[in-house]
Design a protein around this motif. Structure first.
Motif, PDB file in Angstrom:
ATOM      1  N   UNK A  83     -11.284  -7.506  -5.757  1.00 43.80           N
ATOM      2  CA  UNK A  83     -11.680  -7.986  -7.079  1.00 43.80           C
ATOM      3  C   UNK A  83     -10.668  -7.611  -8.157  1.00 43.80           C
ATOM      4  N   UNK A  84      -9.882  -6.559  -7.940  1.00 37.94           N
ATOM      5  CA  UNK A  84      -8.918  -6.163  -8.971  1.00 37.94           C
ATOM      6  C   UNK A  84      -7.722  -7.108  -9.047  1.00 37.94           C
ATOM      7  N   UNK A  85      -7.566  -7.992  -8.068  1.00 38.54           N
ATOM      8  CA  UNK A  85      -6.444  -8.934  -8.081  1.00 38.54           C
ATOM      9  C   UNK A  85      -6.840 -10.318  -8.595  1.00 38.54           C
ATOM     10  N   UNK A  86      -8.064 -10.481  -9.042  1.00 39.38           N
ATOM     11  CA  UNK A  86      -8.533 -11.779  -9.528  1.00 39.38           C
ATOM     12  C   UNK A  86      -7.922 -12.066 -10.893  1.00 39.38           C
ATOM     13  N   UNK A  87      -7.394 -13.265 -11.056  1.00 35.84           N
ATOM     14  CA  UNK A  87      -6.867 -13.707 -12.340  1.00 35.84           C
ATOM     15  C   UNK A  87      -8.023 -14.298 -13.139  1.00 35.84           C
ATOM     16  N   UNK A  88      -8.472 -13.566 -14.136  1.00 34.86           N
ATOM     17  CA  UNK A  88      -9.622 -14.013 -14.929  1.00 34.86           C
ATOM     18  C   UNK A  88      -9.289 -15.304 -15.675  1.00 34.86           C
ATOM     19  N   UNK A  89      -8.106 -15.363 -16.258  1.00 37.03           N
ATOM     20  CA  UNK A  89      -7.748 -16.578 -17.012  1.00 37.03           C
ATOM     21  C   UNK A  89      -7.614 -17.788 -16.081  1.00 37.03           C
TER      22      UNK A  89
END
Length: 152
Positions: A83-89
């Motif tokens: 989950x820490x590698x997810x690109x929110x934008x």
């Protein structure tokens, strides 16, 4: 004598437009039209209505959603990523376009239900990714708040 006037029958609606071949003059259009013309001979009678539909396999309205399922597959495979590698934008942009195009696909003529389905799934997979990212960031904030208490 009856006073009721004879009403004429209602007008017959025009048939839906059939899928027309590409109108382009380039080599790609000629190649595409040749392939479609060759495939026309082999389409069974039962599949003819789908084949000739304005959003059928003879048009981009069919093929664009087919290839867009790749975005859904990529989104589903990203569920295995940390989950820490997810690109929110990036996920927010894909979720927004999935939702917007889902609505648009039901407004255009002809209605394109395959485009609706693929965009709905693109939006859903990206909303799930955004929820994962949000949950991860919330848990990180909670861990940061608990650390000073544990040190005292």
């Amino acid at each position: 004598m009856s006073s009721a006037a004879v009403q004429p029958p209602p007008p017959v609606p025009p048939p839906p437009p059939s899928a027309a071949p590409s109108a382009g003059k380039g080599i790609h259009s000629k190649l595409y039209n040749g392939m479609i013309g060759a495939a026309d001979k082999f389409v069974p009678a039962k599949l003819r209505p789908l084949w000739m539909h304005p959003a059928g396999p003879k048009t981009i309205f069919f093929w664009a959603p087919v290839f867009k399922w790749g975005l859904v597959a990529a989104g589903l495979s990203d569920l295995a990523r940390p989950a820490d590698t997810i690109s929110v934008s990036g996920c927010a942009a894909l979720a927004a376009t999935g939702i917007i195009w889902s609505r648009y696909s039901l407004v255009i003529i002809p209605k394109n239900y395959s485009l609706f389905a693929v965009n709905l799934f693109v939006g859903i997979t990206q909303v799930v990714q955004l929820a994962r990212a949000y949950h991860y960031h919330q848990s990180q904030e909670k861990l940061k708040q608990e650390q000073p208490v544990a040190q005292n």
